[in-house]
Design an enzyme around this catalytic site. Structure first.
Site, PDB file in Angstrom:
ATOM      1  N   GLY A  72       1.133  -0.945  -0.141  1.00 56.81           N
ATOM      2  CA  GLY A  72      -0.107  -0.498   0.561  1.00 56.81           C
ATOM      3  C   GLY A  72       0.513   1.632   0.090  1.00 56.81           C
ATOM      4  N   THR A  73       1.629   1.432   0.385  1.00 53.07           N
ATOM      5  CA  THR A  73       2.503   2.153   0.665  1.00 53.07           C
ATOM      6  C   THR A  73       3.441   3.289  -0.467  1.00 53.07           C
ATOM      7  OG1 THR A  73       3.229   1.937   2.806  1.00 53.07           O
ATOM      8  CG2 THR A  73       5.071   3.630   2.264  1.00 53.07           C
ATOM      9  N   ASN A 152      -8.848   3.877   8.575  1.00 49.84           N
ATOM     10  CA  ASN A 152      -8.020   2.773   8.922  1.00 49.84           C
ATOM     11  C   ASN A 152      -8.387   3.111  10.539  1.00 49.84           C
ATOM     12  OD1 ASN A 152      -6.213   4.757   7.796  1.00 49.84           O
ATOM     13  ND2 ASN A 152      -4.760   3.941   9.251  1.00 49.84           N
ATOM     14  N   GLN A 180      -8.504  -0.729   3.390  1.00 48.08           N
ATOM     15  CA  GLN A 180      -8.739  -0.950   4.564  1.00 48.08           C
ATOM     16  C   GLN A 180     -10.578  -1.397   4.012  1.00 48.08           C
ATOM     17  OE1 GLN A 180      -7.884  -1.335   7.054  1.00 48.08           O
ATOM     18  NE2 GLN A 180      -6.010  -0.685   7.931  1.00 48.08           N
ATOM     19  N   HIS A 202      -1.466  -7.651   2.659  1.00 52.85           N
ATOM     20  CA  HIS A 202      -1.764  -8.247   3.789  1.00 52.85           C
ATOM     21  C   HIS A 202      -3.089  -7.637   5.053  1.00 52.85           C
ATOM     22  CE1 HIS A 202       0.078  -4.507   6.255  1.00 52.85           C
ATOM     23  NE2 HIS A 202       0.014  -4.082   5.141  1.00 52.85           N
ATOM     24  N   THR A 238      12.273  -7.991 -10.748  1.00 50.33           N
ATOM     25  CA  THR A 238      11.613  -9.581 -10.982  1.00 50.33           C
ATOM     26  C   THR A 238      10.224  -9.329  -9.578  1.00 50.33           C
ATOM     27  OG1 THR A 238      13.638  -9.849 -11.611  1.00 50.33           O
ATOM     28  CG2 THR A 238      12.421 -11.478 -10.292  1.00 50.33           C
ATOM     29  N   CYS A 324       1.054   2.307  12.216  1.00 50.17           N
ATOM     30  CA  CYS A 324       1.699   2.537  11.387  1.00 50.17           C
ATOM     31  C   CYS A 324       1.890   3.857  12.200  1.00 50.17           C
ATOM     32  CB  CYS A 324       1.380   2.813   9.896  1.00 50.17           C
ATOM     33  SG  CYS A 324       0.721   1.351   8.975  1.00 50.17           S
TER      34      CYS A 324
HETATM   35  C1  LIG Z   1      -4.994   2.306   4.357  1.00 46.57           C
HETATM   36  C2  LIG Z   1      -3.396   2.077   4.587  1.00 46.57           C
HETATM   37  N1  LIG Z   1      -3.019   2.399   3.405  1.00 46.57           N
HETATM   38  C3  LIG Z   1      -1.846   2.227   3.558  1.00 46.57           C
HETATM   39  C4  LIG Z   1      -1.482   1.462   3.925  1.00 46.57           C
HETATM   40  C5  LIG Z   1       0.416   1.054   3.739  1.00 46.57           C
HETATM   41  O1  LIG Z   1      -0.330  -0.464   3.139  1.00 46.57           O
HETATM   42  P1  LIG Z   1       1.204  -0.981   3.245  1.00 46.57           P
HETATM   43  O2  LIG Z   1       1.666  -1.743   4.899  1.00 46.57           O
HETATM   44  O3  LIG Z   1       1.076  -2.318   2.570  1.00 46.57           O
HETATM   45  O4  LIG Z   1       2.671  -0.166   2.841  1.00 46.57           O
HETATM   46  C6  LIG Z   1      -1.927   1.071   5.529  1.00 46.57           C
HETATM   47  C7  LIG Z   1      -1.925  -0.211   5.809  1.00 46.57           C
HETATM   48  O5  LIG Z   1      -1.278  -0.327   7.863  1.00 46.57           O
HETATM   49  C8  LIG Z   1      -3.184   1.234   5.544  1.00 46.57           C
HETATM   50  O6  LIG Z   1      -4.236   0.903   6.910  1.00 46.57           O
END
Ligand SMILES: Cc1ncc(COP(=O)(O)O)c(C=O)c1O
Length: 382
Positions: A72-73, A152, A180, A202, A238, A324
């Site tokens: 996600g990041t 989240n 989410q 995840h 890759t 996070c």
């Molecule tokens: C709403 C949201 N965006 C982005 C992320 C980041 O995703 P990742 O952990 O796969 O980098 C999260 C993870 O906590 C999230 O809840």
């Protein structure tokens, strides 16, 4: 089997055993590089293609519109910076909200240093963005709107259709962070005017370190990761074949609507009992306008950390905020943005459920929690 009751599924989820089983061959004998022309490489390529189709189908997209990433990041960074730089000849104004994930907020902070102008929309007390406010905020320099779909911390689900229509009317790209909400509420790119969607594995019982960005055909986006030209030249490196296979399997398994009903039932039961505890307030919508698995509550007069610590002793795992951002000392900005005082933010606990939780587990939590709250209130100085 984990020991204890895991109620921190918004931070991450356990891998479904069927996901793990699907991944294992690609961590073992089927280790080929998907770019290699021989049979071993082609077997990885085929598996990646299948996952891409599953994920595309889940949001009614075309497989060519799915770009695999490391999560996600990365997808958020890619969407935001990729659109900003590919379209800066059209304008430098971007609109977002104050309730985004740090991977969005920090990307915008960085873009501000690069000469982009960012507007942060207010939400109402439940975290909803008003389509009318969005309409008014867009000007002729606006190139992108990016809004978290399922929040989240407190679970608010935005009205994608209404917000998308506003962006479409102004011909502005619309990005959503759906980490989410994915598989927990409908996302359909044929019906909803969304141009970019951040997804990851995840949060849905898939592996960590794999995600995707949906990019609508003909969207002008700049690649950030250069190299071997994988993912149609938009994201080199890759491919993480095992992770991608696991992601596809996780999506397939999550599509059963019964899971949503099960989570929603447990969530309702939890809220019903939580509000019977004196001086407890639920954050976010609390009803069907919120995600089926997130419950966030203020326990006035006590530190959320203390509650989580006492629950931990009972082998019940919850959170005081998003994993996070819980290593930062300042109160969670998303909770401040919906109007909580810093002291209230410190008194919040987030319980996030998954399809693997049971009513029996929620009952056990509800047996322990009032006792812990009473104990902590007796010794609290507030
Ligand atoms: C709403 C949201 N965006 C982005 C992320 C980041 O995703 P990742 O952990 O796969 O980098 C999260 C993870 O906590 C999230 O809840």
């Amino acid at each position: 089997m984990i020991k204890g009751i895991y109620l921190d599924n918004a931070a991450t989820t356990k891998i479904d055993p069927l996901v793990l089983r699907a991944m294992l061959p690609f961590l073992g004998n089927q280790f080929g590089n998907a770019s290699s022309p021989h049979a071993l490489g082609q077997s990885a390529k085929k598996a990646i293609k299948e996952s891409r189709s599953i994920i595309a189908e889940s949001i009614s997209a075309d497989p060519s519109e799915i770009i695999f990433t490391s999560g996600g990041t990365e997808s958020n960074n890619f969407a935001i910076k990729g659109i900003a730089f590919a379209n800066k000849n059209k304008g430098n104004h971007i609109i977002t909200t104050k309730i985004e994930h740090p991977s969005v907020l920090e990307s915008y902070q960085w873009l501000e240093g690069q000469g982009f102008e960012i507007s942060y929309l207010e939400t109402d007390k439940h975290g909803f963005v008003s389509p009318d406010n969005l309409d008014r905020a867009i000007d002729d320099k606006t190139i992108l709107v990016s809004i978290i779909h399922g929040q989240n911390e407190f679970g608010t689900i935005q009205d994608l259709s209404a917000l998308g229509e506003v962006c479409k009317k102004h011909k502005v790209y619309f990005h959503i962070d759906a980490c989410q909400s994915y598989t927990k509420t409908e996302i359909n790119v044929k019906k909803q005017a969304v141009d970019l969607i951040t997804l990851n594995a995840h949060k849905i019982h898939g592996p960590k370190g794999v995600g995707a960005l949906y990019v609508r055909k003909a969207t002008r986006i700049m690649a950030w990761q250069h190299g071997g030209g994988q993912e149609r030249g938009r994201r080199s490196g890759t491919e993480n074949a095992a992770g991608i296979v696991g992601f596809g399997k996780a999506v397939e398994l999550a599509s059963d609507k019964c899971h949503l009903e099960k989570m929603r039932g447990m969530k309702n039961m939890l809220i019903e009992e939580l509000i019977k505890i004196p001086r407890v307030k639920i954050n976010g919508p609390g009803d069907e306008k919120g995600l089926p698995n997130i419950v966030n509550a203020v326990f006035f007069g006590i530190e959320g950390e203390a509650i989580v610590g006492f629950l931990d002793v009972e082998k019940i795992y919850a959170a005081t905020g998003s994993a996070c951002s819980s290593n930062k000392l300042e109160p969670n900005p998303a909770l401040i943005a919906i109007g909580l005082m810093p002291q209230e933010v410190n008194s919040t606990v987030r319980f996030s459920l998954s399809r693997f939780n049971t009513e029996k587990e929620i009952k056990k939590l509800l047996l322990k929690l009032p006792e812990i709250v009473r104990k902590l209130r007796r010794i609290s100085p507030f």
